[in-house]
Each structure stands twice: as structure tokens, then as C-alpha cells.
Scaffold this active site. Structure first.
Site, PDB file in Angstrom:
ATOM      1  N   SER A  12       1.303   6.324   3.144  1.00 37.33           N
ATOM      2  CA  SER A  12       2.037   7.230   4.034  1.00 37.33           C
ATOM      3  C   SER A  12       3.310   7.762   3.388  1.00 37.33           C
ATOM      4  O   SER A  12       3.957   7.070   2.598  1.00 37.33           O
ATOM      5  CB  SER A  12       2.392   6.512   5.335  1.00 37.33           C
TER       6      SER A  12
ATOM      7  N   GLU B  21      -9.929  -1.838   5.719  1.00 38.99           N
ATOM      8  CA  GLU B  21      -8.634  -2.227   6.257  1.00 38.99           C
ATOM      9  C   GLU B  21      -8.642  -2.233   7.779  1.00 38.99           C
ATOM     10  O   GLU B  21      -8.069  -3.125   8.418  1.00 38.99           O
ATOM     11  CB  GLU B  21      -7.548  -1.279   5.747  1.00 38.99           C
TER      12      GLU B  21
ATOM     13  N   SER C 257       4.551  -1.695   4.226  1.00 35.95           N
ATOM     14  CA  SER C 257       4.707  -3.113   4.548  1.00 35.95           C
ATOM     15  C   SER C 257       4.782  -3.961   3.288  1.00 35.95           C
ATOM     16  O   SER C 257       4.071  -3.702   2.309  1.00 35.95           O
ATOM     17  CB  SER C 257       3.538  -3.595   5.408  1.00 35.95           C
TER      18      SER C 257
ATOM     19  N   GLU D 171      -4.763   8.731  17.475  1.00 34.06           N
ATOM     20  CA  GLU D 171      -5.220  10.117  17.557  1.00 34.06           C
ATOM     21  C   GLU D 171      -6.136  10.458  16.385  1.00 34.06           C
ATOM     22  O   GLU D 171      -7.179  11.103  16.555  1.00 34.06           O
ATOM     23  CB  GLU D 171      -4.022  11.070  17.593  1.00 34.06           C
TER      24      GLU D 171
ATOM     25  N   GLN E 296       0.840  -1.198   0.000  1.00 34.14           N
ATOM     26  CA  GLN E 296       0.000   0.000   0.000  1.00 34.14           C
ATOM     27  C   GLN E 296       0.871   1.244   0.000  1.00 34.14           C
ATOM     28  O   GLN E 296       1.621   1.472   0.945  1.00 34.14           O
ATOM     29  CB  GLN E 296      -0.888  -0.045   1.243  1.00 34.14           C
ATOM     30  N   GLY E 297       0.785   2.046  -1.039  1.00 32.37           N
ATOM     31  CA  GLY E 297       1.572   3.264  -1.133  1.00 32.37           C
ATOM     32  C   GLY E 297       0.790   4.475  -0.658  1.00 32.37           C
ATOM     33  O   GLY E 297       0.316   5.283  -1.475  1.00 32.37           O
TER      34      GLY E 297
ATOM     35  N   SER F 106      -3.036   6.533  13.015  1.00 31.60           N
ATOM     36  CA  SER F 106      -2.747   6.600  14.441  1.00 31.60           C
ATOM     37  C   SER F 106      -4.032   6.675  15.251  1.00 31.60           C
ATOM     38  O   SER F 106      -5.095   7.068  14.756  1.00 31.60           O
ATOM     39  CB  SER F 106      -1.883   7.829  14.747  1.00 31.60           C
TER      40      SER F 106
END
Length: 381
Positions: free
Chosen positions: A129, A244, A161, A367, A126-127, A365
């Protein structure tokens, strides 16, 4: 509370546990270790499941599935994660890449990509971040510019990953600018074998293959690589993230290890401090709560009405469970030090603890999950 989901699901669960016991070594702790044989074991088992129609169980038959219920696919998720994900990295293709291509892909894209996923033959990464654009995904800077009848893509992704082993990348890039940062983003399906792509592994406590930097240096693609509508990639990504974030049944491994603890300690269980056993019981309750939240989101997804806040609520519950259960289990495992008969339990707990540390950061995250949940609550009030 009945968690069996009916006789068909119970039979499937028993079948999967039997297959794992027969074909996956007892000391297997995931495909992404320093031992390359672990990856081979996972790839073999993945294809074994695919040959028996157990990999993409809930996919439509026309795309290589069996048209089973989402609850049967949920059983597969639970049993795979509880036993160190012996499918390897296939959950990404099975859980959300494939379904997203079904919904937004062209007929040619479906024919090209869905059969290899259903056969367990291809790994996706997965591209998303980027450095400086992790949780704030819409601020990404990887850019795709028009060139003739295609595109040129340049930029950098991070924390990707499986990039060292993946054959394809689900890539988000900026194709234009708009009033809002979420506008002007497009999804591309790109082959990782292209020489314009460079992968640099990032060493971490999670082991090989998990974290990588990926660089795109004037990568040339065509319109056939575009998924969905140009500049409307954000809507696709929002859908992807909702799948996901519920796709990994983290609660299943937590519950399995917690249930094993009294069995492993035997007569020594009652000698544990009472407050530790109380915390252990509390973690089991949290497992059931996370499971119910997951089932709620799965039900909503099946009806096509899931909202970002729904997935975020589950994600908050299950990732904090991952960490709190790992801490309790680590304290319990410490009481087995020096006992060679429970070495497997200690190693499983150690592995669980290591993975749990990244739980509240990966896939958005905690948050950001809280922000998504708060926005939904405000919108509903």
C-alpha cells in the site's frame, strides 16, 4: 457438522493448546503491545514451535517442514489466532512469503530465505500500500529503475505492519509502464537494514509495530533481489493475496470468545436480554459459516484452483463476523462490570473489539473484496 478434520488434526489441536497453556502467560494478548516482553515471549514460542516441526508443518521437508496436510496447517492457524497469535508476526512468512518464494524464487533465494523462516528466526513485512494507492494497488508509484546490472528504488509505502522489527520486505514496485496499470510491476526481496530505507511508526489503537510509513531513498538492489519475472509481479501478488486473505483464521478467536461468554457469566447468563442471547447465537452460526468458507478456499488452494473471488467471499464473511461478534461480545461483557473474577474475559473482548475495527480495511478493503467477488460472478455467468 464435523469440524474436527480427523484424529491427526484433533491430536495436533490438543497438543497446541497444551503447549500454549504451558509456555504462554495467561494474560498474553499479542506480541505488539507497549510491553517489549510480549515480543520476546512470541519470538521464544515461535522458535519453540519451529524446533518441534510445528511452525511450517505443511511445508515440504526439503524446505524445513514436515510435509503435513494443509488441514493440519489450518489447525495451527486456528489455534494461534484464537490465542492471540503467540507466534508473533511469523504468520506472514509461514503462510505466504515462504510458499511464494518456493513457487517463484530461484534456488539461491530458496536457500537464503526459507530456512530462517522455517526456524522462526526472521520477520517479514509487506511493501504494498501507498498514500493514494491503498485498495487500488496497481496505481502504486514506488519506482525501480535500471542502473547497470541492478536497480534503484525510490518511493513510499504506508500501513506497513511490523516494519520496525522486520528484517526483510516483500516489496512491489513499478519497473515499466504498459497499457494496463497491472503491467510493469515487479516484486523485490529487500533487506530492511539498508540505510536507504527509513521507517516511521504511525500511532494507532492497535498498538506499536502494526502501522508504519516506509521510505525508499535510492535503494540499490541487484537482480538477486528480484522475485519471479521482471514486469510480471502482478501475477505473483494476485497469488499472494489469495493466500494472505485466508491465512488468518479470524473466526477461531470469535468462536472461542463467544463460547466462553455463557461460562463466564454462569447463572447470570439467563438474565441477559433475550434479544442479546439471540444475537449471540446468530454470531456462533456466522462463525461456522466463515469456517466452512475458509475450508473451501483451503481445499481449492491445495488443488491449485483458487480464484480471487473465492478468497474475497471468505474475506467478506470473516471480517464482518469480526466486527459483529465484537459488538455482541462488548455488550455481553458490559454485564460483568465490577466483577474482578472476569477481568481476563473483559480484556480479551476489548482487545478483540479493537482489532476488529481494522478488519474490513486491512489486506484490501471490503469494498474491493466485493468488487473482486462481483467480477468473478460476472465472469462465471
Amino acid at each position: 457438522m464435523d469440524f474436527t478434520m480427523g484424529e491427526a488434526a484433533t491430536g495436533l489441536r490438543d497438543q497446541l493448546r497444551s503447549l500454549i497453556a504451558e509456555r504462554v502467560p495467561a494474560d498474553f494478548r499479542g506480541a505488539f503491545t507497549d510491553d517489549p516482553d510480549d515480543l520476546r515471549i512470541a519470538q521464544d514460542f515461535c522458535r519453540f514451535l519451529a524446533d518441534r516441526g510445528l511452525l511450517c508443518l505443511a511445508w515440504p521437508e526439503e524446505f524445513g517442514g514436515r510435509g503435513a496436510s494443509v488441514w493440519e496447517q489450518t489447525v495451527v492457524r486456528e489455534e494461534m489466532w484464537a490465542h492471540h497469535e503467540p507466534r508473533g508476526a511469523q504468520y506472514m512468512g509461514v503462510n505466504w512469503v515462504g510458499p511464494t518464494i518456493m513457487r517463484h524464487g530461484t534456488d539461491d533465494q530458496r536457500r537464503q530465505h526459507l530456512p530462517p523462516i522455517a526456524r522462526g528466526e526472521v520477520i517479514w513485512c509487506q511493501g504494498f500500500s501507498e498514500p493514494g494507492s491503498g485498495s487500488d494497488l496497481a496505481s502504486l508509484r514506488t519506482a525501480a529503475r535500471r542502473e547497470g546490472d541492478g536497480w534503484r528504488i525510490s518511493g513510499q509505502k504506508i500501513w506497513t505492519s511490523y516494519a520496525t522489527m522486520a528484517q526483510w520486505c516483500f516489496l512491489l514496485a513499478r519497473t515499466s509502464t504498459g497499457e494496463r496499470r497491472q503491467q510493469g510491476l515487479t516484486v523485490f526481496l529487500v533487506p530492511m537494514s539498508d540505510p536507504a530505507i527509513e521507517v516511521r511508526p504511525i500511532r494507532s489503537m492497535l498498538g506499536p509495530h502494526h502501522l508504519n510509513e516506509v521510505f525508499f531513498d535510492e535503494l540499490q538492489v541487484t537482480e538477486a533481489n528480484v522475485l519471479g519475472t521482471v514486469d510480471d509481479g502482478w501475477s505473483v501478488v494476485q497469488e499472494v493475496l489469495s493466500f494472505e486473505r485466508v491465512g488468518i483464521a479470524r473466526y477461531a478467536r470469535c468462536e472461542l470468545l463467544l463460547q466462553q461468554a455463557p461460562e463466564v457469566l454462569g447463572d447470570r447468563w439467563e438474565a441477559l436480554p433475550s434479544d442479546l442471547r439471540t444475537r449471540w447465537a446468530r454470531e456462533l452460526v456466522r462463525c461456522r459459516r466463515a469456517r466452512l468458507l475458509a475450508y473451501r478456499v483451503v481445499s481449492m488452494q491445495a488443488e491449485g484452483r483458487v480464484r480471487p473471488g473465492d478468497s474475497a467471499l471468505y474475506r467478506i464473511a470473516v471480517t464482518t463476523l469480526d466486527q459483529s461478534s465484537a459488538d455482541v461480545l462488548a455488550e455481553i461483557a458490559a454485564y460483568t462490570a465490577g466483577d474482578p473474577g472476569v477481568e481476563r474475559f473483559r480484556l480479551d473482548v476489548e482487545d478483540h473489539w479493537g482489532y476488529s475495527q481494522a478488519a474490513t480495511v486491512s489486506s484490501g478493503s471490503i469494498e474491493m473484496q466485493r468488487i473482486l467477488l462481483a467480477r468473478d460472478l460476472v465472469a462465471a455467468s
